[in-house]
Design an enzyme around this catalytic site. Structure first.
Site, PDB file in Angstrom:
ATOM      1  N   LYS A   1      16.203   4.830  46.014  1.00 21.35           N
ATOM      2  CA  LYS A   1      15.593   4.270  44.809  1.00 21.35           C
ATOM      3  C   LYS A   1      15.891   5.173  43.605  1.00 21.35           C
ATOM      4  CE  LYS A   1      11.599   1.931  46.874  1.00 21.35           C
ATOM      5  NZ  LYS A   1      11.911   0.566  46.421  1.00 21.35           N
TER       6      LYS A   1
ATOM      7  N   ARG B   1      10.266  -5.142  55.958  1.00 21.03           N
ATOM      8  CA  ARG B   1      10.393  -6.315  56.841  1.00 21.03           C
ATOM      9  C   ARG B   1      10.867  -5.913  58.226  1.00 21.03           C
ATOM     10  NH1 ARG B   1      14.280  -9.028  52.518  1.00 21.03           N
ATOM     11  NH2 ARG B   1      12.986  -7.674  51.219  1.00 21.03           N
TER      12      ARG B   1
HETATM   13  N1  BES Z   1       8.273  -0.956  48.942  1.00 20.24           N
HETATM   14  C1  BES Z   1       9.253  -1.731  48.299  1.00 20.24           C
HETATM   15  C2  BES Z   1       8.661  -2.860  47.461  1.00 20.24           C
HETATM   16  C3  BES Z   1       7.997  -2.464  46.181  1.00 20.24           C
HETATM   17  C4  BES Z   1       8.737  -2.342  45.032  1.00 20.24           C
HETATM   18  C5  BES Z   1       6.648  -2.279  46.111  1.00 20.24           C
HETATM   19  C6  BES Z   1       8.123  -2.000  43.837  1.00 20.24           C
HETATM   20  C7  BES Z   1       6.048  -1.958  44.934  1.00 20.24           C
HETATM   21  C8  BES Z   1       6.777  -1.804  43.791  1.00 20.24           C
HETATM   22  C9  BES Z   1      10.204  -2.373  49.303  1.00 20.24           C
HETATM   23  O1  BES Z   1      10.412  -1.645  50.455  1.00 20.24           O
HETATM   24  C10 BES Z   1      11.515  -2.516  48.617  1.00 20.24           C
HETATM   25  O2  BES Z   1      12.075  -1.528  48.268  1.00 20.24           O
HETATM   26  N2  BES Z   1      11.937  -3.746  48.427  1.00 20.24           N
HETATM   27  C11 BES Z   1      13.151  -4.003  47.735  1.00 20.24           C
HETATM   28  C12 BES Z   1      13.861  -5.097  48.484  1.00 20.24           C
HETATM   29  C13 BES Z   1      15.269  -5.326  48.010  1.00 20.24           C
HETATM   30  C14 BES Z   1      16.141  -4.155  48.373  1.00 20.24           C
HETATM   31  C15 BES Z   1      15.776  -6.596  48.630  1.00 20.24           C
HETATM   32  C16 BES Z   1      12.808  -4.454  46.316  1.00 20.24           C
HETATM   33  O3  BES Z   1      11.845  -5.189  46.132  1.00 20.24           O
HETATM   34  O4  BES Z   1      13.480  -4.011  45.399  1.00 20.24           O
HETATM   35 ZN    ZN Z   2      11.964  -0.206  50.234  1.00 21.85          ZN
END
Ligand code: BES
Ligand code: ZN
Ligand code: ZN
Length: 496
Positions: free
Chosen positions: A276, A351
């Site tokens: 990230k 997931r």
């Molecule tokens: N934990 C995150 C989701 C999230 C993002 C929660 C921002 C709270 C605030 C999750 O594991 C994630 O990173 N999801 C990605 C999925 C994508 C790579 C398809 C996302 O939402 O960017």
């Molecule tokens: Zn994630």
């Protein structure tokens, strides 16, 4: 915080703070208590037009001391507005009262419960929730607790004055159980990722087992390998901390439905190799809020011992780190139910761990209903902001139960569709599925992914990424983790 109920009307109350609710009317305000001293003070403000009882408006006044009279040190009028009074009105009012009290030297409060259309038990439950949750702060890591200049005190005792004292007491009890659970969930989420790890979930489950006799099972890394929990193990590969799958069971011993709860216990989400961006990454310690909510619900269930339902809780716990052996984009993993997944993005890890936990729970417990809670997608924040959680599922009746409980608990949900079109977006050319959907509908394709692991079970998925922290700012909801989901699920269970 100790909340008690008395039938006695506080005519001669001379304590720290006397609270009366006020409705807004055409001509000004209408106090909802018949207390001569309070009415006198409020009416002075009404006549000057300063305070009319608008929603969330307050009036704090200081009666002039008089040796012949018993007078409270402070009187607080709390506006309830002119719209229909709802449960949420009293949660907000509770937060306002406790925040006002903390800004003064108030240590003890007397609140005159009003008569209104809400049942007394609901009113006192919601007021209790507002007071206890509005009083929340996380200062464990602050060396100096208070700013010397601020009068910030802690409120120690609160009394509700109410003629229907038995009903009020029942509401206080429910409100306190709910609030203690929410506070537990907030505390877990506030802990840094390095002090809230999978093993801390394990430790908490042991506490709940000891305190409430909940049956407990914990699976460590070697168990997970034997069980072929390929998703949880894959996400854990880049971490220095071992993973865990924590299971708690509440059994009534009667022939009642079984509800399975699954919560995402991702204790820190760096994104893994699909790292990230640095800005805001610290918030990813909150990625375990689904798991925290599920554990907190089990605490409340253990304490309240409902007779209408058996509840199983499963939390897959790990962090998502980019260490040497970490999962790589392009890797293919086999999950608990035998399906293979092409990992396109290691940041779509939630997931993977939920899929294992859902498939395991459905197979082992054959539940009558399944609800999972997860901070799953950033996309749900794009769609619904920080005000409403995304709801998906394969059963209209279960979804309706959650929608109803959402409205009552002040933790709203909004249903999104699922369907073949979305499922197609996660077709992979090299495996059964891929873990990221083709462009668009990111929240729904994540839901469609989970659906592949629940078989025929009645299932609902709550994407709480927008509400688990920085949930709509209100008097009883702080910045940071909200404990969202705990009251929603408890309300769902009570109305089952
Ligand atoms: N934990 C995150 C989701 C999230 C993002 C929660 C921002 C709270 C605030 C999750 O594991 C994630 O990173 N999801 C990605 C999925 C994508 C790579 C398809 C996302 O939402 O960017
Ligand atoms: Zn994630
Ligand atoms: Zn995540």
């Amino acid at each position: 915080m100790n909340i008690r109920v008395t039938r006695t009307f506080p005519q001669n109350y001379d304590g720290d703070l006397l609270v009366c609710f006020v409705r807004q009317t055409e001509g000004g305000g209408q106090p909802l208590c018949e207390h001569a001293m309070v009415e006198k003070h409020l009416k002075a403000a009404f006549s000057r037009g300063d305070f009319v009882g608008k929603d969330e408006q307050i009036l704090l006044c200081y009666p002039i001391e008089n040796a012949d009279l018993c007078l409270p040190k402070r009187i607080l009028g709390v506006g309830l507005g002119k719209e229909a009074i709802e449960a949420e009105t009293f949660r907000k009012a509770g937060g306002i009262i406790v925040n006002t009290a903390k800004k003064t030297k108030t240590r003890e409060i007397m609140i005159i419960l009003p008569e209104c259309d809400l049942p007394v038990s609901v009113l006192s439950q919601c007021l209790t929730e507002g007071l206890m949750l509005g009083n929340y702060s996380f200062d464990k890591y602050k060396t100096k607790k208070n700013d010397d200049d601020s009068p910030q005190t802690s409120v120690e005792a609160i009394t509700f004055s109410c003629a229907k004292d038995r009903e009020a007491r029942q509401g206080v009890k429910t409100g306190a159980i709910n609030s203690e659970a929410v506070i537990r969930a907030r505390d877990m989420a506030n802990e840094p990722g390095s002090s809230m790890t999978a093993s801390d979930f394990v430790a908490l489950s042991l506490d709940l087992h000891k305190k409430y006799g909940l049956k407990r099972e914990v699976f460590g890394k070697t168990d997970l390998q034997k069980m072929k929990m390929g998703g949880l193990l894959a996400v854990n590969r880049g971490s220095a901390q071992p993973p865990a799958l924590v299971v708690l069971e509440y059994r009534t011993g009667c022939k009642v439905p079984t509800l399975l709860l699954v919560g995402k216990g991702l204790t820190f989400d760096s994104g893994g190799i699909s790292l990230k961006p640095g800005t805001g990454m610290q918030d990813m310690k909150y990625d375990m809020c689904g798991g925290a909510a599920v554990m907190a619900v089990m605490q409340a269930i253990g304490s309240a011992q409902p007779k209408n339902i058996d509840v199983i809780a499963i939390v897959p716990a790990t962090d998502n780190m980019p260490g040497g052996p970490a999962l790589k984009p392009g890797d293919i993993v086999r999950l608990y139910n035998g399906k293979t997944v092409e990992v396109v993005n290691t940041d779509a890890e939630g997931r993977l761990i939920l899929a294992d936990a859902l498939a395991y729970g459905v197979k082992h417990y054959q539940p009558d209903a399944v609800i999972d809670l997860a901070t799953l997608t950033g996309a749900v924040i794009v769609g619904l902001g920080h005000h409403t959680a995304g709801l998906m599922g394969n059963d209209d009746a279960l979804a309706a139960k959650l929608e109803q409980a959402g409205a009552l608990s002040g933790e709203p949900v909004w249903r999104l569709p699922l369907g073949k079109q979305y499922r197609k977006q996660i077709d992979s050319s090299v495996a059964d599925l891929k873990n990221v959907g083709d462009k668009g509908a990111g929240t729904i394709t994540a839901g469609a992914f989970l659906q592949e692991f629940v078989g025929e079970a009645k299932w609902a998925h709550l994407d709480i990424a927008g509400t688990a922290w920085d949930f709509t700012e209100k008097s009883y909801i702080p910045k940071g983790p909200s404990g969202y989901g705990v009251r929603l699920i408890l309300e769902t269970i009570r109305n089952w």
